[in-house]
Design an enzyme around this catalytic site. Structure first.
Site, PDB file in Angstrom:
ATOM      1  N   ASP A 198       0.854  -1.192   0.000  1.00 13.44           N
ATOM      2  CA  ASP A 198       0.000   0.000   0.000  1.00 13.44           C
ATOM      3  C   ASP A 198       0.884   1.234   0.000  1.00 13.44           C
ATOM      4  O   ASP A 198       1.614   1.497   0.956  1.00 13.44           O
ATOM      5  CB  ASP A 198      -0.888  -0.025   1.247  1.00 13.44           C
ATOM      6  CG  ASP A 198      -1.887   1.119   1.286  1.00 13.44           C
ATOM      7  OD1 ASP A 198      -1.899   1.939   0.350  1.00 13.44           O
ATOM      8  OD2 ASP A 198      -2.674   1.181   2.250  1.00 13.44           O
ATOM      9  N   HIS A 300     -11.942  -1.897   1.717  1.00 10.58           N
ATOM     10  CA  HIS A 300     -10.945  -1.236   2.556  1.00 10.58           C
ATOM     11  C   HIS A 300     -11.506  -1.134   3.968  1.00 10.58           C
ATOM     12  O   HIS A 300     -12.667  -0.764   4.159  1.00 10.58           O
ATOM     13  CB  HIS A 300     -10.645   0.161   2.021  1.00 10.58           C
ATOM     14  CG  HIS A 300      -9.656   0.925   2.837  1.00 10.58           C
ATOM     15  ND1 HIS A 300     -10.015   1.775   3.858  1.00 10.58           N
ATOM     16  CD2 HIS A 300      -8.303   0.942   2.794  1.00 10.58           C
ATOM     17  CE1 HIS A 300      -8.932   2.300   4.398  1.00 10.58           C
ATOM     18  NE2 HIS A 300      -7.878   1.810   3.764  1.00 10.58           N
TER      19      HIS A 300
END
Length: 387
Positions: A198, A300
């Protein structure tokens, strides 16, 4: 039945050591809960995405802007409430904090609906496609230390020891440093453990392409938020240039915001953030749009136990993709760094860590009506700020 009060609870405490991502380092853990009370004594809980001072700003939006719009309305009129609030705010914020604030309210309304009908939220969404949910461990946050590679090696090994079968790490320190970090983790966990990275939109497309090629070499499962969320052409260029999956969407809002992201195939994996994009009501529309364009969805998840529980319901009700005898199953993102708002907030803990260890990387579905959770009011009082 009527809504009688909407309350924001911003909770915060000091971390033992700072944690970071490509945009900043932070010393405090913050979460923003929304409580909606009704005239029949049924209460719903939701959560708004956004930490630090963002949470305090959202608190004002929830209590001073949205609450006056919806007091006295029937909490079961979720769609009506959502559009009333959005239409009255759209000239002042079609994205960002107004929608984050509306998200927490919407989730709380779904919690109320489940309690009224004595059904879990996933049943209201159409039922559970699975009885258990796989979990991946999210850790390896950035720290300003000289031995970060070694720390990541140790932390990744610890995540495996906890029973997680896949994991995600932070990058965003520059291409060369990022490659060394990923190499260290890959060496620690071996070639077969799914590893995601990420970048929190740290790069331009020109920078992300060579980094993506290195991530391909290292067997990374997806490259998350490589570029800024507004850079749709950059996302599309990366999807075309790289074989590694490009993931994103946590910084997008409402079905209108997701429309072009999905239609133009800017991501290989869509990551909607239900506590930010507009709540469950909007999440369902985004999910339908993703399915219509055959884009896989992996939610998410970042926040307290309320956010985790909400996403467990959504993942339970997420249809198999693609429909097949043995489809790839969705995974729950789970932050493995210390978090009191995840471990200590609820009267009855979700026990994610215990379940993962006991059930070979899986957790069972939430029990009870609504979200199936009850926050501890003494805990909330202890950590509340901004009142």
């Amino acid at each position: 039945m009527k809504i009688t009060q909407v309350i924001s609870h911003v909770l915060q405490y000091d971390l033992d050591e700072e944690l970071g991502y490509s945009q900043q380092y932070y010393f405090k853990r913050t979460t923003h809960l929304v409580e909606i009370r009704t005239d029949i004594g049924v209460t719903g809980w939701g959560e708004c995405f956004g930490g630090g001072n963002i949470a305090l700003a959202n608190k004002t939006i929830v209590e001073k802007v949205i609450q006056p719009m919806i007091l006295g309305m029937n909490p079961l009129d979720r769609e009506v409430i959502w559009h009333k609030a959005y239409n009255l705010m759209r000239d002042h914020g079609q994205k960002g904090m107004p929608i984050q604030s509306l998200s927490g309210i919407d989730i709380a309304l779904w919690d109320i609906a489940g309690k009224i009908h004595n059904l879990p939220v996933y049943q209201l969404l159409g039922g559970a496609f699975r009885e258990k949910i796989g979990v991946y461990g999210y850790g390896m946050m950035l720290q300003r230390v000289p031995d970060l590679e070694h720390r990541f090696e140790l932390e990744s090994a610890a995540i495996l020891d906890k029973g997680f079968k896949a994991m995600k790490m932070k990058i965003g320190l520059g291409v060369e440093k990022d490659v060394r970090l990923v190499e260290a983790v890959r060496k620690s966990i071996g070639p077969d453990v799914p590893l995601m990275v990420d970048a929190n939109h740290a790069y331009t497309t020109r920078e992300a392409i060579p980094l993506g090629r290195e991530l391909e070499r290292l067997g990374v499962a997806w490259f998350e938020e490589p570029v800024a969320p507004e850079d749709l052409q950059g996302y599309r260029d990366l999807c075309e240039a790289l074989d590694v999956n490009i993931a994103g969407g946590e910084g997008e809002f409402t079905v209108w915001g997701f429309r072009d992201l999905i239609k133009n195939r800017c991501v290989d994996i869509l990551q909607p953030e239900v506590c930010g994009l507009g709540g469950i009501t909007q999440y369902q529309k985004v999910l339908a749009l993703a399915q219509a364009h055959f884009v896989p969805v992996v939610n998410h998840v970042w926040g307290s136990a309320v956010a985790v529980a909400t996403n467990m319901h959504l993942l339970a009700a997420l249809p198999d993709f693609p429909g097949a005898a043995h489809p790839v199953q969705p995974m729950l993102e789970y932050d493995t760094t210390p978090n009191r708002f995840r471990e200590e907030l609820l009267v009855d803990s979700l026990e994610i860590n215990e379940q993962v260890k006991r059930n070979d990387g899986f957790v069972g579905l939430p029990k009870g009506p609504g979200l199936g959770i009850e926050p501890n009011r003494d805990f909330i009082k202890k950590y509340s700020v901004g009142n």
